[in-house]
Design an enzyme around this catalytic site. Structure first.
Site, PDB file in Angstrom:
ATOM      1  CB  ILE A 177      -0.951  -0.003   1.217  1.00  0.00           C
ATOM      2  CG1 ILE A 177      -1.837  -1.254   1.196  1.00  0.00           C
ATOM      3  CG2 ILE A 177      -1.818   1.253   1.235  1.00  0.00           C
ATOM      4  CD1 ILE A 177      -2.643  -1.479   2.477  1.00  0.00           C
ATOM      5  CE  LYS A 190      14.221  -4.474  10.421  1.00  0.00           C
ATOM      6  NZ  LYS A 190      13.564  -5.134  11.574  1.00  0.00           N
ATOM      7  CB  THR A 202      10.835  -6.550   6.310  1.00  0.00           C
ATOM      8  OG1 THR A 202       9.627  -6.275   5.579  1.00  0.00           O
ATOM      9  CG2 THR A 202      10.942  -5.618   7.512  1.00  0.00           C
ATOM     10  CB  ILE A 210       9.525   2.736  12.508  1.00  0.00           C
ATOM     11  CG1 ILE A 210       8.916   1.332  12.653  1.00  0.00           C
ATOM     12  CG2 ILE A 210       9.279   3.326  11.130  1.00  0.00           C
ATOM     13  CD1 ILE A 210       7.393   1.349  12.748  1.00  0.00           C
ATOM     14  CB  ALA A 215       2.665  -2.566   9.860  1.00  0.00           C
ATOM     15  CD  GLU A 216       7.149  -7.949   9.928  1.00  0.00           C
ATOM     16  OE1 GLU A 216       6.567  -8.776   9.202  1.00  0.00           O
ATOM     17  OE2 GLU A 216       8.327  -7.601   9.731  1.00  0.00           O
ATOM     18  CB  THR A 273      -6.107  -3.523   9.655  1.00  0.00           C
ATOM     19  OG1 THR A 273      -6.970  -4.600   9.315  1.00  0.00           O
ATOM     20  CG2 THR A 273      -5.578  -3.806  11.064  1.00  0.00           C
ATOM     21  CG  ASP A 274     -11.298  -4.598   8.138  1.00  0.00           C
ATOM     22  OD1 ASP A 274     -10.196  -5.168   8.187  1.00  0.00           O
ATOM     23  OD2 ASP A 274     -12.190  -4.921   7.317  1.00  0.00           O
ATOM     24  CD  GLU A 275      -7.013  -8.580   9.279  1.00  0.00           C
ATOM     25  OE1 GLU A 275      -6.524  -9.409  10.054  1.00  0.00           O
ATOM     26  OE2 GLU A 275      -6.737  -8.527   8.066  1.00  0.00           O
ATOM     27  CE1 TYR A 331      -1.269  -6.360  10.482  1.00  0.00           C
ATOM     28  CE2 TYR A 331      -3.483  -7.228  10.128  1.00  0.00           C
ATOM     29  CZ  TYR A 331      -2.519  -6.258   9.897  1.00  0.00           C
ATOM     30  OH  TYR A 331      -2.816  -5.185   9.084  1.00  0.00           O
ATOM     31  CE  LYS A 377      -1.805  -1.717  11.601  1.00  0.00           C
ATOM     32  NZ  LYS A 377      -0.756  -0.833  10.982  1.00  0.00           N
ATOM     33  CG  ASN A 402      -5.870  -2.107   0.721  1.00  0.00           C
ATOM     34  OD1 ASN A 402      -5.293  -1.089   0.384  1.00  0.00           O
ATOM     35  ND2 ASN A 402      -6.841  -2.078   1.628  1.00  0.00           N
ATOM     36  CE1 TYR A 432      -4.368 -21.169   4.206  1.00  0.00           C
ATOM     37  CE2 TYR A 432      -4.976 -19.154   5.352  1.00  0.00           C
ATOM     38  CZ  TYR A 432      -4.037 -19.928   4.706  1.00  0.00           C
ATOM     39  OH  TYR A 432      -2.750 -19.453   4.574  1.00  0.00           O
TER      40      TYR A 432
HETATM   41  P1  NAD Z   1       3.420  -4.713   3.498  1.00  0.00           P
HETATM   42  O1  NAD Z   1       3.763  -5.865   4.376  1.00  0.00           O
HETATM   43  O2  NAD Z   1       3.268  -4.932   2.031  1.00  0.00           O
HETATM   44  O3  NAD Z   1       4.511  -3.552   3.673  1.00  0.00           O
HETATM   45  C1  NAD Z   1       5.003  -3.160   4.914  1.00  0.00           C
HETATM   46  C2  NAD Z   1       6.229  -2.283   4.690  1.00  0.00           C
HETATM   47  O4  NAD Z   1       6.731  -1.880   5.982  1.00  0.00           O
HETATM   48  C3  NAD Z   1       7.374  -3.010   3.976  1.00  0.00           C
HETATM   49  O5  NAD Z   1       7.900  -2.173   2.954  1.00  0.00           O
HETATM   50  C4  NAD Z   1       8.396  -3.245   5.078  1.00  0.00           C
HETATM   51  O6  NAD Z   1       9.733  -3.263   4.613  1.00  0.00           O
HETATM   52  C5  NAD Z   1       8.131  -2.055   6.005  1.00  0.00           C
HETATM   53  N1  NAD Z   1       8.560  -2.318   7.397  1.00  0.00           N
HETATM   54  C6  NAD Z   1       8.288  -3.428   8.148  1.00  0.00           C
HETATM   55  N2  NAD Z   1       8.862  -3.310   9.360  1.00  0.00           N
HETATM   56  C7  NAD Z   1       9.496  -2.094   9.379  1.00  0.00           C
HETATM   57  C8  NAD Z   1      10.249  -1.397  10.359  1.00  0.00           C
HETATM   58  N3  NAD Z   1      10.509  -1.930  11.578  1.00  0.00           N
HETATM   59  N4  NAD Z   1      10.742  -0.167  10.062  1.00  0.00           N
HETATM   60  C9  NAD Z   1      10.505   0.386   8.825  1.00  0.00           C
HETATM   61  N5  NAD Z   1       9.818  -0.249   7.864  1.00  0.00           N
HETATM   62  C10 NAD Z   1       9.308  -1.469   8.135  1.00  0.00           C
HETATM   63  O7  NAD Z   1       2.088  -4.087   4.128  1.00  0.00           O
HETATM   64  P2  NAD Z   1       0.837  -3.428   3.405  1.00  0.00           P
HETATM   65  O8  NAD Z   1      -0.117  -4.488   3.028  1.00  0.00           O
HETATM   66  O9  NAD Z   1       1.307  -2.447   2.399  1.00  0.00           O
HETATM   67  O10 NAD Z   1       0.194  -2.633   4.646  1.00  0.00           O
HETATM   68  C11 NAD Z   1       0.611  -1.311   4.956  1.00  0.00           C
HETATM   69  C12 NAD Z   1      -0.134  -0.824   6.180  1.00  0.00           C
HETATM   70  O11 NAD Z   1      -1.524  -0.838   5.932  1.00  0.00           O
HETATM   71  C13 NAD Z   1       0.100  -1.684   7.417  1.00  0.00           C
HETATM   72  O12 NAD Z   1       0.199  -0.827   8.534  1.00  0.00           O
HETATM   73  C14 NAD Z   1      -1.150  -2.554   7.493  1.00  0.00           C
HETATM   74  O13 NAD Z   1      -1.435  -2.904   8.830  1.00  0.00           O
HETATM   75  C15 NAD Z   1      -2.189  -1.608   6.925  1.00  0.00           C
HETATM   76  N6  NAD Z   1      -3.328  -2.263   6.251  1.00  0.00           N
HETATM   77  C16 NAD Z   1      -3.132  -3.236   5.313  1.00  0.00           C
HETATM   78  C17 NAD Z   1      -4.218  -3.806   4.659  1.00  0.00           C
HETATM   79  C18 NAD Z   1      -4.033  -4.852   3.589  1.00  0.00           C
HETATM   80  O14 NAD Z   1      -5.018  -5.424   3.107  1.00  0.00           O
HETATM   81  N7  NAD Z   1      -2.832  -5.139   3.132  1.00  0.00           N
HETATM   82  C19 NAD Z   1      -5.507  -3.388   4.982  1.00  0.00           C
HETATM   83  C20 NAD Z   1      -5.682  -2.379   5.938  1.00  0.00           C
HETATM   84  C21 NAD Z   1      -4.580  -1.820   6.571  1.00  0.00           C
HETATM   85  P1  TYD Z   2      -5.060 -12.751   3.654  1.00  0.00           P
HETATM   86  O1  TYD Z   2      -4.811 -12.287   2.256  1.00  0.00           O
HETATM   87  O2  TYD Z   2      -3.945 -13.429   4.395  1.00  0.00           O
HETATM   88  O3  TYD Z   2      -5.626 -11.485   4.466  1.00  0.00           O
HETATM   89  P2  TYD Z   2      -6.286 -11.405   5.964  1.00  0.00           P
HETATM   90  O4  TYD Z   2      -5.985 -12.640   6.692  1.00  0.00           O
HETATM   91  O5  TYD Z   2      -5.566 -10.207   6.528  1.00  0.00           O
HETATM   92  O6  TYD Z   2      -7.748 -11.165   5.730  1.00  0.00           O
HETATM   93  O7  TYD Z   2      -6.288 -13.753   3.641  1.00  0.00           O
HETATM   94  C1  TYD Z   2      -7.555 -13.373   3.111  1.00  0.00           C
HETATM   95  C2  TYD Z   2      -8.508 -14.528   3.327  1.00  0.00           C
HETATM   96  O8  TYD Z   2      -8.078 -15.636   2.529  1.00  0.00           O
HETATM   97  C3  TYD Z   2      -8.531 -15.028   4.762  1.00  0.00           C
HETATM   98  O9  TYD Z   2      -9.866 -15.390   5.105  1.00  0.00           O
HETATM   99  C4  TYD Z   2      -7.630 -16.245   4.731  1.00  0.00           C
HETATM  100  C5  TYD Z   2      -7.825 -16.796   3.332  1.00  0.00           C
HETATM  101  N1  TYD Z   2      -6.651 -17.485   2.725  1.00  0.00           N
HETATM  102  C6  TYD Z   2      -6.820 -18.766   2.164  1.00  0.00           C
HETATM  103  O10 TYD Z   2      -7.911 -19.354   2.182  1.00  0.00           O
HETATM  104  N2  TYD Z   2      -5.725 -19.360   1.595  1.00  0.00           N
HETATM  105  C7  TYD Z   2      -4.496 -18.762   1.558  1.00  0.00           C
HETATM  106  O11 TYD Z   2      -3.518 -19.376   1.046  1.00  0.00           O
HETATM  107  C8  TYD Z   2      -4.355 -17.442   2.129  1.00  0.00           C
HETATM  108  C9  TYD Z   2      -3.026 -16.738   2.124  1.00  0.00           C
HETATM  109  C10 TYD Z   2      -5.469 -16.848   2.687  1.00  0.00           C
END
Ligand code: NAD
Ligand code: TYD
Length: 355
Positions: free
Chosen positions: A13, A34, A36, A60, A83-84, A134-136, A159, A163, A189, A216
């Site tokens: 994102i 960072k 990762t 961070i 974030a992780e 996140t909504d989680e 996770y 958050k 997303n 799953y």
């Molecule tokens: P991502 O895992 O793709 O990216 C995370 C980024 O953070 C990476 O570039 C990583 O290198 C960096 N990072 C990790 N640890 C770090 C540290 N200690 N210091 C500096 N950088 C560090 O994550 P994403 O899916 O892009 O999500 C971004 C944010 O949005 C997160 O905070 C996540 O909780 C939130 N979010 C994600 C979703 C989703 O569906 N992916 C939905 C809602 C909210």
């Molecule tokens: P994920 O993309 O890991 O997002 P989140 O757990 O944050 O919602 O998973 C989305 C949904 O898909 C979740 O209900 C778990 C399921 N899932 C599978 O069924 N198989 C898979 O291999 C993965 C990665 C996720």
């Protein structure tokens, strides 16, 4: 020209947000990441080479490094995404989630507060610390109802608990110290440049590789999907126009079971990249053991951000999913570098000693 810090700007994102901010503003973006396993500078494309993009490989959790960045660049605000982010990883190893999501957010808040305290009154009033969440954090819904800004927190995975903790810290820094913070809670997303550990890119790449598509449990868990560029536009809007202290829920009104998502992906791939043997990708679906503590349903009521800031998603699930599949088909280099691990060397090759 104002400077804005984006943390996690090499992630899924964050990179979409950096691409949007470089294209649609005249801001200088300091991208603090960072790098990762989830950080990939290749995901920035042209924006990464723009002179208004500055990359800093920084953890961070490193207060001294953050203080130096604030002193050097004097930002107008921070959009915090680092974030992780993967639930399955948090189940197998929660330590990094506690360190980055909780301690890292605390460290960033303290560095921001130290800098913000040194600003004059107008600078303090204009400053924003926007925390992306996140909504989680709200837990799991039954068959009906929606999460909104007033829903009580009930996180269930390492996770989401980490958050939730970071959201509470951000709000506490506003109430206690007056730091002008904003929080957004967004649904799942999908889109270009998502690391193939998450459902949609994992299914696309496994399908193309002829591997099983691991669903799953019964595949009846529901997620509310939002195209990543729609999220990035919402973040820009909240950062610029959101009310300090406010929370905004962001979601696409696209509730789908996992089975519906996988079936749609298979049918798209059948059309766009048919299997060499002429059979359907649907045959690769495999039901596997469920995720422990698997949340049943997420769904967002995004009325507030629509009413107050005029945001609405531009992509439907159908248009966004087709764009996403096409993007993975059209970017074999990005995919190959991620799968081989070559993206990890990209920093050295393209940034040399400058990062
Ligand atoms: P991502 O895992 O793709 O990216 C995370 C980024 O953070 C990476 O570039 C990583 O290198 C960096 N990072 C990790 N640890 C770090 C540290 N200690 N210091 C500096 N950088 C560090 O994550 P994403 O899916 O892009 O999500 C971004 C944010 O949005 C997160 O905070 C996540 O909780 C939130 N979010 C994600 C979703 C989703 O569906 N992916 C939905 C809602 C909210
Ligand atoms: P994920 O993309 O890991 O997002 P989140 O757990 O944050 O919602 O998973 C989305 C949904 O898909 C979740 O209900 C778990 C399921 N899932 C599978 O069924 N198989 C898979 O291999 C993965 C990665 C996720």
């Amino acid at each position: 020209m104002q400077t804005v810090f984006v943390t996690g700007g090499a992630g899924f994102i964050g990179s979409a947000l950096v691409r949007l901010l470089i294209a649609e503003t005249d801001w200088r973006i300091v991208n603090i990441d960072k790098l990762t396993y989830a950080g990939n500078l290749e995901s920035l494309f042209e924006a990464g080479r723009n002179p208004r993009h500055v990359f800093s490989r920084t953890d961070i959790c490193d207060r001294a490094a953050l203080d130096a960045l604030f002193a050097q660049y004097r930002p107008a605000g921070v959009i915090h995404l680092a974030a992780e982010s993967h639930v399955d990883r948090s189940i197998h190893g929660p330590g990094d989630f506690i360190a980055t999501n909780i301690t890292g957010t605390y460290t960033l808040l303290e560095a921001a507060r130290g800098y913000w305290s040194s600003l004059d009154e107008a600078g303090q009033r204009a400053f924003r610390f926007h925390h992306v969440s996140t909504d989680e954090v709200f837990g799991s819904l039954g068959p009906t109802g929606f999460f909104s800004e007033t829903t009580a927190y009930d996180p269930r995975s390492p996770y989401s608990a980490s958050k939730a903790a970071s959201d509470h810290l951000v709000r506490a820094w506003r109430h206690t110290y007056g730091l002008p913070t904003l929080v957004t809670n967004c649904s799942n997303n999908y889109g270009p440049c998502q690391f193939p550990e998450k459902l949609i890119p994992l299914m696309i790449l496994n399908a193309l590789a002829g591997k099983p598509l691991p669903i799953y449990g019964r595949g009846d868990n529901v997620r509310d999907w939002l195209y990543v560029d729609d999220h990035a536009r919402a973040l820009k809007l909240v950062f610029e126009r959101g009310e300090p202290g406010a929370t905004y829920c962001i979601g696409g009104h696209n509730e789908k079971t996992n089975l519906e998502v996988v079936d749609s992906l298979c049918r798209l791939l059948d059309r766009l990249k048919p299997r060499p043997d002429g059979r359907s990708y649907l045959e690769q679906k495999t039901f596997v053991a469920d995720r422990p503590g698997h949340d049943q349903r997420y769904a967002i009521d995004a009325t507030k951000i629509g009413r107050e800031l005029g945001w609405r998603p531009l992509e439907s699930f159908e248009s966004g999913l087709e764009k996403t599949v096409r993007w993975y088909l059209d970017h074999p280099d990005w995919v190959a570098h991620v799968q081989s691990g070559a993206y990890r060397q990209w920093l050295e090759q393209h940034y040399g000693g400058r990062a």
